[in-house]
Design a protein around this motif. Structure first.
Motif: not given
Length: 362
Positions: A236-238, A244-246, A263-269
């Motif tokens: 998660s810190r990379d 790449a997984a956005t 916030l970074p997690l919502t970007g993965l959805l």
């Protein structure tokens, strides 16, 4: 009742390990359980899982602990006695009790098999029961519970590795089902690879999902993919990996109890994706609205499951051969286990061998 010693409150003599104050140190404790009522199931406890919430409770970190406190809500054993009106259980059955032992039975939640959301839900330990006495958990030798709050454990499941399903298992199974994330072919992210996270991976895989583990620890990659059969792994810190997984995930189960950015997690959805929280960090999250608006994404929560769903979850686990990865310990080791749990030094759940070790400790 309040003036009586714990061992004098009820008819059944019981032994356990209890914390006496918020130092959280557990030691042998004599108390009592009620006589088996007409709707009650009594059982000899053989194993009890250690949940992270036990650690919070023995130290009164949530401010609602009542001492002396016998923790444990991942309780399994074998029935020794049933009340005259018990319909679902017989002596010799393998059974379990999870996080609750009572509710009002009459509210909208209770009538819809959602006792876990009843405002009068009674927790398995450190709560006040209908008769005014305090509930005691599974770090003890015997249990008495209303049959409504007892789960039948299928014979094909080993009791020790099944115990954590009664909290960790249902905590991740319920949101996968409720939020519609149990569809084959969906891509599900699992944040954190601890007691909850490893169960989320197993259930999501059994439901036919592609699963990506999201962790701050790169050294968990091999474990996630080779041992738990996750399809991929994100640190998660990379930022490059996250980028790449956005927009690739249909849903994310976030099991982490420490403060962390959402916030970074919502970007993965993907659009219409759902981020479901089952961990409970102490500090509030910061989450800007705009990333949710763009893509109609949702952030939700979930807390264990009702009794009907808990039984369904255990039966699903039996069908698919799902158990928890555990380290079995004697009851004398519980204080050391609590220290190790605080450092996340366990794969992935401690389970106390109550049946073989507790009486020798009193």
């Amino acid at each position: 009742m309040a003036d009586k010693l714990p061992e004098e409150e009820h008819l059944k003599v019981a032994f356990g390990w209890a914390a006496r104050d918020q130092s959280g140190v557990l030691s042998p404790f004599k108390f009592s359980r009620r006589a088996t009522g007409e709707k009650d199931v009594s059982f000899k406890i053989l194993y009890c899982g250690m949940c992270h919430s036990d650690l919070h409770m023995i130290k009164n970190e949530w401010g609602n602990s009542t001492y002396p406190l016998v923790p444990g809500h991942e309780i399994v054993g074998v029935v020794t006695e049933v009340g005259s009106k018990v319909e679902k259980f017989k002596v010799g059955h393998k059974v379990g009790v999870g996080c609750m032992v009572g509710s009002c039975y009459s509210c909208d939640n209770c009538t819809n098999d959602l006792e876990n959301y009843c405002s009068q839900m009674i927790l398995t330990y450190s709560a006040k029961y209908y008769d005014g006495t305090i509930t005691y958990g599974g770090y003890s030798d015997i249990m008495v519970a209303d049959e409504h709050f007892v789960v039948r454990i299928p014979d094909s499941l080993p009791l020790d590795a099944t115990a954590p399903l009664l909290c960790a298992g249902i905590t991740v199974y319920s949101p996968l089902k409720y939020y519609g994330l149990d569809k084959p072919g969906f891509h599900i992210g699992v944040v954190g690879l601890g007691g909850l996270g490893h169960m989320a991976v197993k259930f999501a895989k059994a439901m036919g999902a592609k699963v990506t583990v999201i962790s701050t620890s790169p050294n968990k990659k091999q474990e996630a993919i080779e041992r738990l059969s996750a399809d991929s792994f994100l640190v998660s810190r990379d930022q490059d990996q996250i980028q790449a997984a956005t927009g690739t995930m249909d849903g994310i189960i976030d099991t982490v109890s420490a403060s962390h950015p959402l916030l970074p997690l919502t970007g993965l959805l993907k659009s219409h994706g759902k981020l479901i929280l089952v961990g409970a960090p102490e500090k509030p999250f910061e989450l800007p609205a705009f990333p949710l608006l763009i893509g109609r994404k949702a952030v939700g929560g979930s807390c264990i499951g009702g009794m009907k769903e808990t039984q369904e979850m255990v039966d699903f686990a039996a069908t698919h051969g799902i158990t928890s990865d555990i380290e079995v310990i004697p009851v004398e080791y519980v204080n050391t286990a609590m220290e190790r749990m605080l450092k996340a030094d366990v794969r992935y759940r401690f389970v106390i061998d109550i049946g073989n070790t507790i009486k020798s400790s009193i």
